[in-house]
Design a protein around this motif. Structure first.
Motif, short mmCIF file in Angstrom:
data_model
loop_
_atom_site.label_atom_id
_atom_site.label_comp_id
_atom_site.label_asym_id
_atom_site.label_seq_id
_atom_site.Cartn_x
_atom_site.Cartn_y
_atom_site.Cartn_z
N GLU A 207 0.83 -1.19 0.00
CA GLU A 207 0.00 0.00 0.00
C GLU A 207 0.87 1.25 0.00
OE1 GLU A 207 -3.93 1.50 2.48
OE2 GLU A 207 -2.22 0.68 3.59
N ASP A 208 2.09 1.10 0.53
CA ASP A 208 3.08 2.18 0.50
C ASP A 208 3.53 2.40 -0.94
OD1 ASP A 208 6.04 3.09 0.44
OD2 ASP A 208 5.40 3.58 2.48
N GLU A 209 3.22 3.56 -1.48
CA GLU A 209 3.47 3.82 -2.90
C GLU A 209 4.96 3.76 -3.25
OE1 GLU A 209 2.16 4.33 -6.75
OE2 GLU A 209 1.03 3.96 -4.90
N GLU A 210 5.79 4.23 -2.34
CA GLU A 210 7.23 4.20 -2.62
C GLU A 210 7.75 2.78 -2.72
OE1 GLU A 210 11.46 5.75 -0.64
OE2 GLU A 210 9.52 6.43 0.17
N TYR A 212 5.89 0.17 -3.37
CA TYR A 212 5.23 -0.44 -4.52
C TYR A 212 6.03 -0.18 -5.80
CZ TYR A 212 1.70 -1.49 -8.05
OH TYR A 212 1.03 -2.02 -9.14
N LYS A 213 6.40 1.07 -6.03
CA LYS A 213 7.14 1.42 -7.25
C LYS A 213 8.52 0.78 -7.25
CE LYS A 213 4.80 5.81 -8.17
NZ LYS A 213 4.96 7.30 -8.25
N PRO A 260 -3.00 -3.58 -2.46
CA PRO A 260 -3.42 -2.92 -3.70
C PRO A 260 -4.29 -3.86 -4.52
CG PRO A 260 -1.07 -2.61 -3.32
CD PRO A 260 -1.53 -3.61 -2.32
N ARG A 264 -4.05 -2.41 -10.28
CA ARG A 264 -2.63 -2.05 -10.42
C ARG A 264 -1.97 -3.04 -11.36
NH1 ARG A 264 -1.19 1.67 -6.42
NH2 ARG A 264 0.57 2.05 -7.84
#
Length: 467
Positions: A207-210, A212-213, A260, A264
């Motif tokens: 869920e942490d976007e950083e 995840y990327k 997510p 996605r």
């Protein structure tokens, strides 16, 4: 796919009860669930068609190994072309030509055999059937079961797995470093009721976007993630006992809380790749796949991945909605092995309950009834520690110390209070009491609801000399 809408079948109670009162001197552990049984790897337990398939696969494998045709040609150890090595000049010139040829041939065969054994091992198990290893049969039966005992299909699967491991240098993955970022995404923790090591996959960390990327943002990132996931699988296999009668598979827990969704794209790609690679190259290494905290979109994701799963793999799926997480995990995992965040008793760095004191007992509380648990506290100055939890709570709980001396007063340790449903993260109630005189602790749980409740508890007493 099983949806866990009801609790595990009650186990027979070993606790004597009288008028709702429970008397015990030692906790009785929750008994093992008999809901799942893996097939036996003992040859004597196999059916005739299974024995025949195993024999045929071993024959094919032996021929392929000795004929150097199991892997692609460029990956094979150099094949002895039958040419006899010339004896070296010097002292050997005086030896008969036949003796020199025989010695050279023997050396070539020994070297070839050594090369074959070094290359053709799988999870530390030599694959050459004539070596007569029991573990070899266990490995081959995994491939046979994954392909419904179709020998040619199982043999092709084995070849593909060996080639995949060779091309990807999978044998070296255990030595690789992947950093600490993914450590909370999946980890091994404890064993289930049948002894399977348990692997927790926590998708909510993405869920942490950083993160995840960093994990899924590019093809290279996804390859890194997959390789890390293969390393975790290899670590899990190291915990297994690949012999007949041994524990030869893992239990997978997939926590989808805050994960997510399938919208996605990068996650969908990575999951599809992971599912395919793990299913194709680690056959029958998962005893059961439990999905917990399942959101509404899970069913869409399952429909997406379903075509890539065998029917046998899908038959091992268990799905639990958020309200049924604890009930479901307790069906397969002992309460003392379930982490507190999932409603169990296992705490990180718990110095109170050692392994021998960790067993959790279970009793049922009928609707509208009361049960009491007595904890002996005979030695003055000893410390009693207890934990208890009622699934779905909604009960009254109190604790008191009753001295043996009739002239002493009862001490209220915990006033009666209504225990309502709370978040799983809170874990069980833990209380301690140091007694200044001989007596006993009495824990009272009053079920005022119209439904039967499951009470889980454990206790231990530390003598004053051990404090």
């Amino acid at each position: 796919m099983a949806v866990e809408d009801s609790i595990a079948q009650e186990q027979p109670s070993k606790v004597a009860q009288e008028n709702g009162k429970v008397f015990l001197s030692e906790p009785t552990a929750v008994e093992k669930s008999s809901s799942y049984r893996e097939e036996s790897d003992f040859l004597s337990d196999l059916q005739d068609f299974e024995k025949k398939a195993l024999f045929e696969l071993k024959t094919q494998l032996e021929e392929a190994i000795l004929g150097n045709c199991l892997l692609k040609k460029e990956d094979q150890p150099e094949k002895n072309d039958g040419n006899v090595m010339k004896a070296e000049k010097g002292d050997e010139e005086d030896q008969p030509e036949d003796a020199g040829e025989e010695k050279a041939t023997q050396q070539c065969e020994e070297k070839k055999f050594e090369e074959i054994n070094n290359i053709l091992c799988l999870w530390g198990v030599p694959l050459l059937p004539s070596k007569g290893r029991e573990a070899t049969d266990v490995i081959l039966l995994k491939f046979l079961r994954a392909r419904e005992f179709k020998v040619n299909d199982a043999f092709e699967m084995l070849k593909n797995t060996l080639q995949w491991r060779k091309d990807g240098n999978i044998d070296s993955v255990l030595e690789e470093e992947f950093g600490a970022e993914l450590g909370s995404a999946a980890y091994m923790n404890g064993i289930d009721k049948e002894g399977h090591p348990v692997c927790y996959n926590i998708y909510g960390v993405f869920e942490d976007e950083e993160l995840y990327k960093k994990t899924f943002g590019t093809d290279e990132n996804r390859r890194h993630f997959l390789r890390w996931r293969f390393q975790l699988m290899e670590k899990g296999i190291q915990k297994l006992d690949l012999r007949p009668g041994g524990v030869t598979s893992l239990l997978q827990i997939n926590d989808l809380k805050n994960s997510p969704g399938p919208s996605r794209k990068e996650l969908r790609i990575a999951m599809k790749q992971a599912v395919g690679a793990l299913q194709d190259n680690y056959p029958e290494y998962v005893a059961r796949n439990i999905f917990i905290n399942v959101p509404f979109w899970f069913y869409a994701l399952n429909a997406l991945l379903s075509p890539f799963l065998t029917q046998r793999s899908k038959s091992k799926f268990v799905v639990a909605r958020p309200a049924k997480v604890t009930d479901t995990l307790l069906k397969y995992i002992p309460a003392e092995e379930v982490p507190v965040q999932y409603g169990g008793f296992k705490r990180e760095n718990d110095f109170e309950f050692s392994d021998q004191d960790a067993a959790v007992s279970e009793i049922s509380i009928k609707a509208g009834s009361t049960v009491t648990i007595e904890i002996p506290a005979e030695e003055v100055g000893s410390t009693s520690i207890w934990e208890l939890m009622v699934l779905n709570w909604e009960v009254n709980y109190k604790a008191e110390f009753v001295p043996f001396d009739q002239g002493s007063y009862t001490i209220i340790v915990q006033k009666s209070k209504k225990m309502v449903s709370q978040s799983l993260e809170a874990g069980p109630i833990r209380n301690t009491f140091i007694n200044n005189e001989s007596g006993k602790l009495i824990l009272t749980i009053d079920n005022t609801s119209s439904k039967k409740k499951r009470l889980l508890y454990r206790y231990m007493t530390k003598k004053s000399s051990s404090l």
